[in-house]
Design an enzyme around this catalytic site. Structure first.
Site, PDB file in Angstrom:
ATOM      1  N   LYS A  50       0.842  -1.214   0.000  1.00  0.00           N
ATOM      2  CA  LYS A  50       0.000   0.000   0.000  1.00  0.00           C
ATOM      3  C   LYS A  50       0.871   1.255   0.000  1.00  0.00           C
ATOM      4  O   LYS A  50       0.688   2.150  -0.819  1.00  0.00           O
ATOM      5  CB  LYS A  50      -0.883  -0.018   1.248  1.00  0.00           C
ATOM      6  CG  LYS A  50      -1.545   1.303   1.564  1.00  0.00           C
ATOM      7  CD  LYS A  50      -2.452   1.211   2.769  1.00  0.00           C
ATOM      8  CE  LYS A  50      -1.808   1.501   4.100  1.00  0.00           C
ATOM      9  NZ  LYS A  50      -1.527   2.908   4.393  1.00  0.00           N
ATOM     10  N   ASN A  51       1.827   1.308   0.941  1.00  0.00           N
ATOM     11  CA  ASN A  51       2.578   2.543   1.131  1.00  0.00           C
ATOM     12  C   ASN A  51       3.656   2.780   0.073  1.00  0.00           C
ATOM     13  O   ASN A  51       4.311   3.819   0.072  1.00  0.00           O
ATOM     14  CB  ASN A  51       3.152   2.613   2.543  1.00  0.00           C
ATOM     15  CG  ASN A  51       2.049   2.879   3.568  1.00  0.00           C
ATOM     16  OD1 ASN A  51       0.952   3.318   3.206  1.00  0.00           O
ATOM     17  ND2 ASN A  51       2.329   2.595   4.832  1.00  0.00           N
ATOM     18  N   CYS A  80      -5.854   7.264   9.669  1.00  0.00           N
ATOM     19  CA  CYS A  80      -6.063   6.450  10.862  1.00  0.00           C
ATOM     20  C   CYS A  80      -5.960   7.296  12.126  1.00  0.00           C
ATOM     21  O   CYS A  80      -5.143   8.218  12.197  1.00  0.00           O
ATOM     22  CB  CYS A  80      -4.998   5.363  10.931  1.00  0.00           C
ATOM     23  SG  CYS A  80      -5.303   4.031   9.802  1.00  0.00           S
ATOM     24  N   ARG A 109      -0.687  13.607  14.390  1.00  0.00           N
ATOM     25  CA  ARG A 109      -0.300  13.704  12.985  1.00  0.00           C
ATOM     26  C   ARG A 109      -0.295  15.141  12.431  1.00  0.00           C
ATOM     27  O   ARG A 109      -1.094  15.506  11.559  1.00  0.00           O
ATOM     28  CB  ARG A 109      -1.150  12.760  12.140  1.00  0.00           C
ATOM     29  CG  ARG A 109      -1.132  11.363  12.715  1.00  0.00           C
ATOM     30  CD  ARG A 109      -1.690  10.334  11.806  1.00  0.00           C
ATOM     31  NE  ARG A 109      -0.680   9.791  10.918  1.00  0.00           N
ATOM     32  CZ  ARG A 109      -0.921   8.846  10.032  1.00  0.00           C
ATOM     33  NH1 ARG A 109      -2.119   8.371   9.900  1.00  0.00           N
ATOM     34  NH2 ARG A 109       0.044   8.368   9.278  1.00  0.00           N
ATOM     35  N   ASP A 149       3.891  -0.080  12.485  1.00  0.00           N
ATOM     36  CA  ASP A 149       2.735  -0.731  11.862  1.00  0.00           C
ATOM     37  C   ASP A 149       2.616  -2.212  12.248  1.00  0.00           C
ATOM     38  O   ASP A 149       1.595  -2.838  11.970  1.00  0.00           O
ATOM     39  CB  ASP A 149       2.803  -0.600  10.334  1.00  0.00           C
ATOM     40  CG  ASP A 149       2.598   0.837   9.881  1.00  0.00           C
ATOM     41  OD1 ASP A 149       2.088   1.640  10.661  1.00  0.00           O
ATOM     42  OD2 ASP A 149       2.968   1.148   8.729  1.00  0.00           O
ATOM     43  N   ARG A 173      -9.141  -0.985   3.908  1.00  0.00           N
ATOM     44  CA  ARG A 173      -8.327   0.147   3.441  1.00  0.00           C
ATOM     45  C   ARG A 173      -6.925  -0.309   3.061  1.00  0.00           C
ATOM     46  O   ARG A 173      -6.304   0.277   2.170  1.00  0.00           O
ATOM     47  CB  ARG A 173      -8.206   1.200   4.556  1.00  0.00           C
ATOM     48  CG  ARG A 173      -9.413   2.088   4.680  1.00  0.00           C
ATOM     49  CD  ARG A 173      -9.092   3.244   5.584  1.00  0.00           C
ATOM     50  NE  ARG A 173      -7.807   3.799   5.238  1.00  0.00           N
ATOM     51  CZ  ARG A 173      -6.982   4.401   6.087  1.00  0.00           C
ATOM     52  NH1 ARG A 173      -7.325   4.542   7.347  1.00  0.00           N
ATOM     53  NH2 ARG A 173      -5.825   4.880   5.685  1.00  0.00           N
TER      54      ARG A 173
HETATM   55  N1  EPU Z   1       5.466  14.250  12.293  1.00  0.00           N
HETATM   56  C1  EPU Z   1       5.435  15.544  12.755  1.00  0.00           C
HETATM   57  N2  EPU Z   1       5.179  16.539  11.845  1.00  0.00           N
HETATM   58  C2  EPU Z   1       4.952  16.289  10.545  1.00  0.00           C
HETATM   59  C3  EPU Z   1       5.000  14.952  10.077  1.00  0.00           C
HETATM   60  C4  EPU Z   1       5.257  13.951  10.980  1.00  0.00           C
HETATM   61  O1  EPU Z   1       5.617  15.789  13.939  1.00  0.00           O
HETATM   62  O2  EPU Z   1       4.737  17.251   9.784  1.00  0.00           O
HETATM   63  C5  EPU Z   1       5.733  13.168  13.254  1.00  0.00           C
HETATM   64  C6  EPU Z   1       4.544  12.222  13.411  1.00  0.00           C
HETATM   65  O3  EPU Z   1       3.573  12.749  14.275  1.00  0.00           O
HETATM   66  C7  EPU Z   1       5.210  10.989  13.941  1.00  0.00           C
HETATM   67  C8  EPU Z   1       6.574  11.009  13.255  1.00  0.00           C
HETATM   68  O4  EPU Z   1       6.743  12.324  12.762  1.00  0.00           O
HETATM   69  O5  EPU Z   1       5.394  11.089  15.315  1.00  0.00           O
HETATM   70  C9  EPU Z   1       6.737  10.042  12.131  1.00  0.00           C
HETATM   71  O6  EPU Z   1       5.599   9.994  11.333  1.00  0.00           O
HETATM   72  P1  EPU Z   1       5.707   9.875   9.754  1.00  0.00           P
HETATM   73  O7  EPU Z   1       5.561  11.246   9.183  1.00  0.00           O
HETATM   74  O8  EPU Z   1       6.895   9.090   9.378  1.00  0.00           O
HETATM   75  O9  EPU Z   1       4.403   9.059   9.428  1.00  0.00           O
HETATM   76  P2  EPU Z   1       3.631   9.199   8.075  1.00  0.00           P
HETATM   77  O10 EPU Z   1       4.575   9.525   6.990  1.00  0.00           O
HETATM   78  O11 EPU Z   1       2.438  10.052   8.273  1.00  0.00           O
HETATM   79  C10 EPU Z   1       3.903   6.720   7.254  1.00  0.00           C
HETATM   80  C11 EPU Z   1       2.967   5.610   6.906  1.00  0.00           C
HETATM   81  C12 EPU Z   1       2.330   5.060   8.170  1.00  0.00           C
HETATM   82  C13 EPU Z   1       3.445   4.578   9.104  1.00  0.00           C
HETATM   83  C14 EPU Z   1       4.432   5.714   9.373  1.00  0.00           C
HETATM   84  C15 EPU Z   1       5.623   5.295  10.194  1.00  0.00           C
HETATM   85  C16 EPU Z   1       2.144   6.205   4.725  1.00  0.00           C
HETATM   86  C17 EPU Z   1       1.001   6.665   3.904  1.00  0.00           C
HETATM   87  N3  EPU Z   1       1.931   6.112   6.020  1.00  0.00           N
HETATM   88  O12 EPU Z   1       3.109   7.709   7.900  1.00  0.00           O
HETATM   89  O13 EPU Z   1       1.533   3.977   7.783  1.00  0.00           O
HETATM   90  O14 EPU Z   1       2.878   4.145  10.307  1.00  0.00           O
HETATM   91  O15 EPU Z   1       4.927   6.237   8.127  1.00  0.00           O
HETATM   92  O16 EPU Z   1       6.298   4.263   9.565  1.00  0.00           O
HETATM   93  O17 EPU Z   1       3.200   5.903   4.198  1.00  0.00           O
HETATM   94  C18 EPU Z   1      -0.327   2.577   7.814  1.00  0.00           C
HETATM   95  O18 EPU Z   1       0.027   2.182   6.697  1.00  0.00           O
HETATM   96  O19 EPU Z   1      -1.215   2.021   8.506  1.00  0.00           O
HETATM   97  C19 EPU Z   1       0.315   3.759   8.367  1.00  0.00           C
HETATM   98  C20 EPU Z   1      -0.215   4.476   9.358  1.00  0.00           C
END
Ligand code: EPU
Length: 436
Positions: free
Chosen positions: A26-27, A120, A125, A322, A415
């Site tokens: 997915k990702n 989610c 976030r 995850d 999803r």
């Molecule tokens: N963060 C911030 N500010 C931002 C962005 C992120 O503080 O502007 C923080 C987040 O709150 C978190 C940390 O940085 O504490 C890391 O989050 P990250 O940004 O890496 O998460 P993401 O990119 O939103 C992706 C995956 C998630 C997975 C995470 C961690 C996708 C679409 N989503 O999320 O996948 O859990 O990386 O590996 O790629 C899932 O597939 O179920 C899922 C939630």
């Protein structure tokens, strides 16, 4: 939409056997779909998982004016001519990954607007990394208030982003991918420091480079991207992108096999992307046969006792957040005390209460840590899937439990997992989808 799963638990018996195939990630697929906005010709994708999030991303792209044609695990995307640059609030509010569209849209058209992206319910976030990074690339940021919520707007003066140095406070996955894509069309060179290392990012970068991008440092925490000259775009030239296997799905199947299988072969995965999980399971006493593209797990012994292990989630290559919920289900069946420390998202342990309701012995320590004592016999229960990863954890718990379980809110599982009930039935789990 309101489907639920009925699962008859195995009461700790090891009855699952056979081969279970792993779907495309997915990702990874979602990001390549977003990257289609960087191309002047069509992007052809294969092994695309047939899941709700992919459908939502297709709808978002179509709403912008792209032509998206989906077949059996195949998707073709054409983003030609002038497109809209405002992301549909209805869809973006339901999908966090919609944010990755901001990179290519802003880089190509000089502007983008969006609501606060949803997804989610696993924590706050925020999007501050995106605001800071785009500002570094020369964009102006503004917020407009509407009755239905805030609209964020980014605009690049002169229609073009400028290469810059971006340091990420945390190695955020989607922020790394967003700036990587934006930088491909920006003027000059961009460096992204403290970039995330998840394999889906290198996979995206390899695909972009094959199509004319100039990205260096793939798989490292420092990416260097030289932007294309003028208003040039990438060209796929008929090349097909094949979606890499979903390491989270594979890992969840391995955990299910460790608890419920006499012999389960998880087929078509990349074990080298699962080292943290395989190491934790080995330490717990799970016997694994690891091949190049498969992992076989299971035992005929009914007397096997797994050992408790502590888990601390971490950015790749550490233990993936995850897989934290499925691993906790495993630990409820291991002897001793395991500490589960969720370091990435603060709302990602809420599902534990439902496991306690099934008979698990779990003590919350603080919003980031729980203590799991095992082994504890699990009882079937009526459950509500809170997010897709915890939803799959509930399926594993229901499979290991005594008695039957109903899992509601299956939409959250759909999803991210393609026809999960069909694949699990084929390896012997009694699982049925009930539509209401
Ligand atoms: N963060 C911030 N500010 C931002 C962005 C992120 O503080 O502007 C923080 C987040 O709150 C978190 C940390 O940085 O504490 C890391 O989050 P990250 O940004 O890496 O998460 P993401 O990119 O939103 C992706 C995956 C998630 C997975 C995470 C961690 C996708 C679409 N989503 O999320 O996948 O859990 O990386 O590996 O790629 C899932 O597939 O179920 C899922 C939630």
């Amino acid at each position: 939409m309101n489907d639920r799963f009925f699962i008859r638990g195995l009461s700790g018996a090891r009855e699952l056997s056979g081969t279970i195939p792993v779907s495309g990630a997915k990702n990874a697929a979602l990001k390549v779909m977003a990257a289609a906005l960087l191309f002047r010709d069509e992007v052809r994708m294969e092994n695309v998982p047939a899941i709700e999030d992919v459908k939502r991303m297709s709808d978002l792209l179509a709403d912008l004016g792209c032509k998206v044609v989906s077949g059996k695990r195949r998707t073709t995307i054409r983003c030609f001519g002038k497109l809209r640059t405002d992301l549909s609030p209805d869809i973006s509010k339901r999908m966090r990954s919609s944010i990755v569209l901001t990179g290519p849209l802003l880089a190509r058209f000089g502007e983008v607007s969006l609501p606060h992206p949803g997804g989610c319910v696993i924590g706050e976030r925020p999007i501050d990394f995106f605001i800071n990074g785009f500002r570094a690339l020369g964009a102006k940021f503004s917020i407009a208030g509407t009755p239905s919520g805030k609209t964020y707007r980014f605009r690049a003066p002169g229609g073009k982003l400028r290469g810059a140095h971006i340091f990420l406070k945390n190695p955020s996955v989607t922020a790394t991918e967003t700036f990587l894509m934006a930088a491909v069309l920006a003027e000059g060179t961009t460096t992204i420091e403290n970039a995330a290392l998840e394999p889906e990012i290198a996979d995206l970068a390899v695909f972009l480079n094959r199509s004319g991008a100039r990205i260096e440092g793939m798989g490292t925490s420092e990416l260097r991207i030289r932007g294309l000259p003028g208003s040039a775009l990438l060209r796929a030239r008929g090349a097909v992108y094949t979606t890499m296997p979903d390491r989270i799905e594979a890992g969840s199947f391995i955990i299910l096999g460790a608890l419920c299988a006499k012999k389960l072969r998880v087929e078509g995965c990349e074990p080298r992307h699962l080292k943290a999980l395989l190491d934790a399971l080995s330490s717990a006493g799970v016997s694994l046969e690891v091949g190049k593209r498969h992992v076989t797990v299971g035992t005929r012994s009914r007397r096997i006792r797994f050992r408790a292990v502590n888990i601390k989630t971490h950015e790749y290559p550490g233990f993936p957040t995850d897989l934290q919920a499925p691993m906790t289900v495993f630990l409820t069946q291991a002897s001793g005390e395991s500490l589960v420390f969720e370091t990435i998202f603060e709302g990602r342990l809420n599902y534990a209460e439902a496991l306690t309701g099934m008979g698990a012995d779990i003590t919350p320590m603080d919003p980031h840590r729980i203590l799991v004592k095992g082994p504890a016999a699990l009882r079937g229960k009526k459950l509500e899937s809170p997010d897709l990863r915890a939803g799959l954890a509930f399926i594993i718990a229901a499979a290991a439990a005594r008695g039957s379980s109903y899992i509601h809110n299956v939409y959250n599982i759909d999803r991210g997992y393609e026809r999960i009930e069909e694949r699990l039935s084929r390896v012997g789990l009694h699982i049925r989808r009930l539509s209401s």
